[in-house]
Design an enzyme around this catalytic site. Structure first.
Site, short mmCIF file in Angstrom:
data_model
loop_
_atom_site.label_atom_id
_atom_site.label_comp_id
_atom_site.label_asym_id
_atom_site.label_seq_id
_atom_site.Cartn_x
_atom_site.Cartn_y
_atom_site.Cartn_z
CG ASN B 129 -6.23 0.32 -3.78
OD1 ASN B 129 -5.81 -0.74 -3.37
ND2 ASN B 129 -6.45 1.36 -2.97
CG ASP B 130 -5.63 4.84 -3.63
OD1 ASP B 130 -5.82 5.51 -2.60
OD2 ASP B 130 -6.53 4.24 -4.24
CG ASP B 341 -15.22 7.49 0.40
OD1 ASP B 341 -15.32 7.39 1.63
OD2 ASP B 341 -14.86 6.55 -0.34
#
Lengths: 181, 647
Positions: B129-130, B341
């Protein structure tokens, strides 16, 4: 007048004996935990399922939002595992190749729910990165949808009601976890 | 009379006759009481019986921004809006109902293995992911990333690591950091690098502790003379920051790169939230070990929820180069970027940084961060920039997740890619936007090209482009719409939005027109990337840039949404487009990167040699002229570093 009042009170007493039994209703629930269950479930697409699932677990009365999510996720896991068992059983007896293919696909989808979606959801919620929990639970609902689609051209969908419960519980989990964002 | 039955509704319709005799009144009351109480009892009884059959709303909660939360199966897929104009060109007729007739699982190994990209960064397998701590150091670009070494879904997060000389050809290195301390036992999460004046590197990252508390930790290279920065050391006194009072222990993550203040201290910001207001906390430090939290916040926007992966950086108002994170002064604007988020999108806003009280004020409050412009209108999250001192530019990384099902990810054994790194510049023409463009090094992947000049596409037509293979492409195109038609067309009050439209099949007077990529010969699968011009009743033109996934694949379990946004087009500007096609990822840049859309596409037929490219014009009233150049793109051969330096 006295008779009337006695009659009225008698009838009320009669009515009230049913209230404790009607705890499954979407009426005022009792107790501090009940309020959280009510408000939480109101935000989900399946209020009654949400309430009955939580109510059936004694942990719910003292659980916070995180705990409630966990309870429904546990119930989802149980239901998914049971349905997977149903699918396996059906596969043993199925002769028609098209039916077998559909069942095998559902087996894969259910496997993904148990092996990935639910653990990821519980993990993400516990570790404080709930968006992955929303993703996991939503995917579980989508896997259940996919299973249903496999039976679109079949005369019967043998696990129809179980599949719906898996789908709906997943949606409830996703909604509750969304509240944690 | 006293109400002896408080549970009865106090009603004015009890037929109370104020002039009746006492006897009559009593009789009436008695009757009514009996009826009411009886009804109450019956009602409770009946409700008890009916209660458990829910008549609930049966659909998965749809996130209004159309993120992964939407359930594609609930939309009636065979329904398409009937549009005016003759059925031609990209016809609605070519929209066959989905789901194979037999209900077969559509993914076979051939389709799945095709999905792997050729020149986008991705690990050999499993979940990513990130982007984390990107930097340039001793001749190498470094890239770290959130990685699950055990599965193709999120979990057991550690830091992966890769290096490159040119941001394109990557070599995998061993994991940089794993979850081996109590303070990151539950996850070695996102962080950023700061390069000190003496050239040394420090890394700040979020750890999810054994108790799932989010803390900030310091790490640094074990050997600063190693250009590959293979080994990392965690500061023995970690954590260096814990959630401050008033901040939830699960709302404190993703520290930024630090910048110098005029007092010579380092300053960082960390995203969080208070109720539903997203905020950015500010800390000063001299040594990256001891911190002082500043009063207030860098900025806050109500209703935006948790701010993840906050990024804060300067851009030049006039120059075509990037700025070191510490730069400030006239001619400089500051950008605040947040990952929300709540809707899984990245937003940014341009504004002014006031160092004295460490606040930032957006230039335009209506498009404040979190409620205005997005980096990318497709699937794109957790983006992070770094200042590349090697080439004096600011480079942007962004995480591109999957939009297929997790069952498919499990089957193919991997999930997620990174976008091609993009340079970021202030868009002087609009003053509100940033422009993003793939780093120039990607041009090194270009092989042979095909050029098409002034191709006229009549209203309602499709033009095939004969270019050979069409799964690894760099497309640069310019479009001009018939000016007369622009003027003659009558405007209307109808509002348009990519996501609520009928996609490329819905015909308007002045659009849609653009390209069909990853399309098969019969157009049963196609991904349109296009412009749509809408003329208001006041004669003003609005241009939209969209990416339509609704017919991108015959598979059912993939995202079928239409991404896009309005795009400012200035007077005299032609419509321009750049599209990078790399198997299951498409990155599209309009107007030089003023608006960008990234999407993941999973065709079942339009793969390998069967994938093709077309020009299309589905407008009813106007012809379009296009000029384009299309390059075949080589693979970047991303692989493990040859002399595998293990510990």
């Amino acid at each position: 007048m006295k008779n009337t009042i006695s009659l009225a009170l008698l009838q009320l007493a009669f009515s009230f004996t049913f209230l404790p039994v009607s705890q499954n209703l979407a009426l005022e629930l009792q107790g501090p935990g009940a309020n959280l269950i009510e408000t939480t479930c109101k935000g989900t697409p399946f209020y009654n399922l949400c309430v009955s699932t939580l109510r059936s677990d004694p942990r719910s009365s003292s659980a916070d939002l995180l705990g409630l999510a966990h309870i429904v996720a546990d119930k989802l896991k149980a239901k998914t595992t049971a349905t997977l068992g149903q699918i396996t059983g059906l596969l043993k007896g199925a002769k028609d190749p098209k039916l077998r293919m559909a069942l095998r696909d559902c087996f894969d989808y259910y496997n993904a729910i148990i092996k990935y979606d639910i653990p990821v959801t519980i993990d993400a919620v516990a570790k404080g990165n709930p968006k992955f929990g929303v993703q996991g639970a939503t995917d579980a609902a989508n896997e259940a949808d996919a299973c249903e689609r496999r039976f679109k051209n079949q005369p019967k969908f043998p696990i129809s009601s179980s599949n719906k419960v898996v789908h709906d519980l997943s949606a409830v989990v996703a909604s509750i976890v969304q509240l944690l964002l | 009379m006293a109400d002896r039955n408080p549970f009865l509704p106090v009603s004015s319709s009890d037929g109370f006759n104020p002039t009746g005799t006492q006897v009559n009144r009593r009789k009436l009351i008695k009757q009514l009481l009996t009826i009411f109480v009886g009804l109450l009892a019956v009602g409770l009884f009946a409700a008890l019986l009916i209660g458990n059959n829910g008549s609930d709303n049966a659909h998965v909660n749809e996130n209004e921004h159309g993120s992964l939360a939407s359930s594609t199966s609930k939309k009636p897929e065979s329904l398409r809006p009937v549009s005016r104009g003759p059925a031609a060109g990209v016809s609605e007729k070519s929209n066959r109902p989905f789901a194979n007739v037999d209900g077969n699982l559509p993914w076979n190994n051939s389709m799945l293995s095709w999905q792997r990209t050729a020149f986008h960064f991705q690990p050999e397998k499993n979940w990513m992911n990130d982007p984390n701590g990107p930097l340039f150091y001793k001749g190498w670009y470094h890239f770290f990333y959130q990685y699950n070494p055990n599965a193709a879904v999120w979990g057991d997060i550690v830091w992966g690591h890769a290096v490159s000389k040119d941001l394109i050809h990557w070599l995998h290195l061993p994991l940089a950091m794993v979850a081996d301390q109590w303070y990151d036992k539950n996850g070695v999460w996102t962080g950023s690098a700061t390069i000190l004046p003496d050239g040394k590197v420090v890394m700040l990252y979020t750890g999810s502790t054994a108790e799932a508390v989010q803390v900030q930790n310091l790490a640094y290279p074990a050997d600063h003379s190693d250009p590959l920065l293979v080994h990392w050391v965690k500061y023995h006194g970690n954590p260096v920051l814990v959630p401050p009072p008033g901040i939830d222990e699960k709302d404190f993550r993703d520290p930024t790169t630090a910048w110098l203040t005029s007092e010579g201290k380092w300053r960082i910001t960390i995203g969080s939230k208070i109720n539903k207001t997203g905020i950015a906390l500010v800390y000063d430090t001299k040594d990256f070990i001891n911190y002082e939290q500043l009063d207030g916040v860098l900025h806050a926007v109500p209703g935006t929820g948790m701010w993840e992966c906050v990024d804060f950086f300067p851009v030049s108002k006039t120059e075509e180069n990037g700025l070191d994170t510490s730069v400030n002064g006239p001619g400089v604007k500051h950008v605040v970027k947040v990952s929300l988020d709540d809707d899984r999108h990245d937003y940014y806003a341009v504004g002014t940084y006031h160092e004295k009280n460490s606040t930032w004020i957006p230039d335009q409050h209506e498009i404040d961060v979190g409620i205005g412009i997005r980096y990318d209108y497709g699937i794109y999250y957790a983006a992070k920039t770094f200042y590349d001192q090697n080439k004096n530019r600011r480079v942007l990384w962004g995480w591109i997740g999957e939009s297929d099902s997790e069952a498919a990810d499990k089957q193919k054994g991997w999930a997620s890619v990174q976008s091609i790194p993009r340079t970021i510049l202030f868009d002087k023409k609009t003053g509100t936007h940033l422009v993003q463009w793939p780093v120039e090094e990607i041009d090194s992947l270009r092989l042979n090209s095909n050029e098409f000049n002034q191709v006229t596409i009549q209203a309602g037509s499709v033009v095939p482009l004969d270019i050979g293979p069409a799964t690894q492409l760099d497309i640069i195109a310019k479009f001009e719409i018939d000016k007369e038609a622009l003027e003659k067309t009558t405007g209307s009050n109808l509002t348009f939005s990519c996501s609520t439209s009928g996609g490329a099949a819905e015909r308007g007077a002045l659009g849609p027109f653009g390209l069909l990529v990853l399309a098969d010969e019969s157009l049963s699968e196609q991904t349109p990337v296009y412009f749509h011009i809408a003329k208001g009743s006041d004669g003003n033109l609005k241009t939209f840039f969209c990416n339509d996934q609704s017919r991108s694949s015959e598979a059912s379990e993939v995202n079928k949404q239409i991404y896009g946004s309005i795009i400012p087009v200035l007077k005299g500007e032609n419509l321009s487009l750049r599209i990078l096609v790399d198997h299951s990822i498409i990155e599209s840049f309009a107007q030089g990167g003023r608006t960008v859309i990234t999407s993941r596409v999973y065709p079942t037929k339009a793969i390998y040699g069967a994938a093709k490219v077309f020009l299309f014009n589905n407008a009813t009233d106007a012809s379009v002229t296009a000029s384009l150049k299309i390059w075949q793109m080589n693979s970047a051969f991303i692989r493990p570093y040859p002399n595998d330096k293990k510990s």
